[in-house]
Design a protein around this motif. Structure first.
Motif: not given
Ligand SMILES: [Mg+2]
Length: 355
Positions: A24-37, A47-48, A64-66
């Motif tokens: 994941x080092x050079x890939x845009x990643x985020x951490x968060x809930x998995x729902x659409x909302x 990612x930033x 912004x980042x598909x």
């Protein structure tokens, strides 16, 4: 002058994910809930670069980042790392204020380590954190909390910035007012309308005018613009009692009904004590009664555990204080033994905000 360090882990949740999965080092990643909302907790720097930010809704971030990978939250793992980080902080001073799972203030005014230099202490802390968790942190060093907080952001990630008593005045003179914690979007718009952009602008505008315009907050802006912040480090606040109470749908009268109600509250009280792991800290029991005319009485007695006999005696005693009235609320609580300072300082609060 005090020496305050604000320490902030760099994109904490995402950093833990990258550490545990280097792909994941050079890939845009985020951490968060998995729902659409759902919204993102945090994201990494790749990612930033797409404009993705923490607290952004998932669907907006994906627009912004598909290619953004949104990983599920592994809170227990983040907490384990957090505990390690806070244990490192406590090697340097007991005066650690927990701001969140990955953020703290330290008062190192009287810390003798690293020659007593707050700059070297901050460096050493960041070094220790990296050695022991393979994660980076940023630090701000300043004579007070608000400046330390602003400073920790200056050389993020994996950097630190120092504001000394000598550089303080120049720093706040040119400080954009939106950097003052608490100055939000609405306030900054009003300040800009008045032509106020920097600390110096706010000082020139004057305390009276700022207070007239913004009330107490105006006074705070005026103080901050001069680099003043007298807030102390706040240590972990310990819970001294746990209780449950119930307002009755209809007033009741007489011991039997009141006793039934009281008994119905005990499972919830037990649950809350268990949640706080506080059974061995119980030192007294109490009963609260609110009468129909809203007067209330509390009776307490020393005890070493939950004892229904004690609760019964307390209820009788409380009801005896006014036999003419019906009862509208009944509550029960336990008073807790306070843990000594040493122990309580090792308990970081569990919060979920992260940046
Ligand atoms: Mg952070």
């Amino acid at each position: 002058m005090r020496k305050i360090i604000h320490l902030d882990m760099d994109c904490f949740f995402a950093a833990v994910e990258m550490r545990d999965n280097p792909a994941y080092q050079n890939m845009p990643i985020a951490v968060g809930g998995q729902g659409r909302r759902s919204v993102l907790c945090t994201c990494n720097y790749p990612a930033r670069q797409f404009g993705v930010r923490s607290a952004m809704p998932n669907h907006q971030a994906l627009q912004l980042c598909p290619t953004l990978i949104i990983l599920p939250i592994r809170m227990q793992d983040y907490r384990d790392v957090s505990k390690k980080v806070f244990s490192i902080l406590h090697r340097y001073t007991p005066l650690v204020e927990v701001v969140s799972i990955d953020e703290a203030y330290l008062d190192v005014t009287n810390c003798p380590l690293n020659g007593g230099s707050a700059t070297y202490i901050a460096n050493a802390i960041r070094h220790d954190i990296y050695q022991e968790t393979q994660l980076t942190a940023s630090a701000g060093v300043a004579p007070n909390k608000f400046l330390a907080k602003i400073a920790s952001d200056e050389n993020k990630p994996n950097g630190q910035f120092v504001i000394t008593p000598e550089t303080l005045h120049e720093f706040v003179r040119t400080l954009p007012l939106e950097k003052i914690p608490g100055v939000g979007k609405a306030t900054i718009e009003k300040l800009h309308q008045l032509g106020l952009y920097t600390g110096q602008d706010a000082i020139d505008y004057g305390e009276t005018a700022l207070t007239a315009r913004f009330g107490k907050f105006g006074q705070l802006i005026f103080e901050r613009a001069q680099g003043i912040d007298n807030r102390e480090i706040v240590l972990y606040r310990e819970r001294k009692s746990i209780g449950v109470e119930k307002t009755l749908i209809e007033n009741i009268i007489g011991f039997p009904d009141c006793w039934q109600t009281l008994k119905s509250l005990t499972p919830e009280l037990q649950r809350r004590i268990a949640q706080k792991k506080a059974f061995n800290r119980i030192k007294k029991l109490g009963v609260k009664i609110k009468f129909a005319d809203f007067t209330q009485t509390t009776v307490e007695q020393q005890a070493v555990g939950l004892d229904m006999g004690v609760f019964q005696a307390l209820l009788e005693k409380g009801l005896a204080r006014d036999r003419t009235q019906a009862v509208r609320l009944i509550g029960i609580h336990v008073g807790l033994e306070t843990i000594n300072q040493e122990q309580q300082l090792r308990l970081p609060l569990e919060q979920t905000t992260s940046e």
